[in-house]
Scaffold this motif. Structure first.
Motif, short mmCIF file in Angstrom:
data_model
loop_
_atom_site.label_atom_id
_atom_site.label_comp_id
_atom_site.label_asym_id
_atom_site.label_seq_id
_atom_site.Cartn_x
_atom_site.Cartn_y
_atom_site.Cartn_z
N TYR A 21 -33.84 -65.12 -13.60
CA TYR A 21 -34.49 -63.91 -13.10
C TYR A 21 -35.27 -64.22 -11.82
CZ TYR A 21 -33.46 -61.87 -17.67
OH TYR A 21 -32.83 -61.41 -18.79
N MET A 123 -33.74 -55.83 -14.61
CA MET A 123 -33.78 -56.71 -13.44
C MET A 123 -32.75 -56.27 -12.40
SD MET A 123 -36.23 -58.85 -13.74
CE MET A 123 -35.78 -59.87 -12.35
N SER A 127 -33.65 -55.05 -8.72
CA SER A 127 -33.01 -55.71 -7.59
C SER A 127 -32.36 -54.70 -6.65
CB SER A 127 -31.97 -56.72 -8.10
OG SER A 127 -31.29 -57.33 -7.02
#
Length: 274
Positions: A21, A123, A127
């Motif tokens: 991550y 995530m 992003s």
């Protein structure tokens, strides 16, 4: 004891996921910087003004795609590896000697696998948001969302939150069903004395094919689902979509129960550790 199992599983899997991550966030920032510098030249024929920026953009974007792919694959692999290795190999002797119930072992693995699956999706959303940041303003986003809610309510006479909640619930139950299918396949595979991994893979394929056949039969048998034109006809289309979403949720819920009890039964009655 379930809480302790959950914490231990999070710590064990966190060593794999947290660095990935972090790498994704770092690469996202670098890719965003490269896009900011090199994007004007990247989409035109004028390469004289920034060839270095284009090279950097190409490298960072390639690494970005690789990390995203690796993260999705690793989430799937870790779910499989943690369940199989901890419960059906030599480590299983230790796990089953603990003063815990079988359902606690299964549930702890399931919750952690589901947690990392959700975190992986979050995530990816973060992003993508970072990459697209600057191409729109938050005020525009809020206005567009409010307009979508208003238009949906005006056209269909119901809140968009209802559809979104039903869709979220459907996705959540589907994710749980997918993980439990993996667990059931691994449990079936360990009934064999040899080639357990291959047997587990075979069980997964067979179960998936059987489910696809059943779904195909249902789609043909139910006129509402066979006539997809109704999905695009005003309020009837919304009702049909709700029936489809909620029906999918109920089917996956039934599959969750079936896969879970199959896994628990094999682990309790036919445990065959290596």
């Amino acid at each position: 004891m379930l809480g302790k199992l959950f914490k231990h599983e999070v710590k064990a899997t966190g060593r794999t996921f947290l660095p990935m991550y972090g790498a994704l966030l770092i690469l996202t920032i670098f890719t965003k910087m490269a896009l900011t510098i090199g994007a004007p030249d990247f989409f035109t024929d004028d390469i004289a003004t920034g060839p270095v920026a284009e090279v950097i953009l190409g490298i960072t974007f390639t690494l970005y795609v690789i990390v995203i792919t690796a993260l999705c694959v690793m989430t799937f692999v870790v779910i499989i590896q943690r369940f199989y290795k901890n419960l059906f190999t030599d480590e299983g002797y230790l796990m089953f000697s603990l003063p815990v119930k079988t359902w606690e072992l299964i549930l702890s693995k399931l919750l952690v696998g589901l947690m990392w699956s959700v975190v992986c999706c979050l995530m990816l959303v973060i992003s993508i948001f970072i990459l697209s940041f600057g191409s729109f303003s938050m005020m525009e986003v809020v206005q567009d969302i409010n307009m979508a809610y208003t238009d949906f309510n005006t056209q269909f006479g119901m809140s968009l939150n209802i559809i979104l909640f039903e869709l979220f619930l459907c996705m959540l139950v589907s994710a749980i069903s997918s993980i439990l299918l993996i667990y059931a396949s691994i449990s079936i595979g360990q009934l064999f004395n040899q080639h357990r991994v291959l047997a587990s893979f075979g069980a997964y394929i067979v179960i998936t094919i059987v489910l696809q056949i059943i779904v195909s039969i249902i789609l043909v048998a139910v006129p509402l689902l066979a006539n997809l034109d109704i999905l695009f006809s005003g309020i009837d289309g919304i009702k049909a979509a709700q029936w489809f979403i909620n029906g999918t949720t109920l089917i996956n819920l039934a599959l969750c129960v079936m896969f879970y009890f199959c896994t628990q039964y094999i682990m309790e009655k036919h445990l065959n550790l290596e």
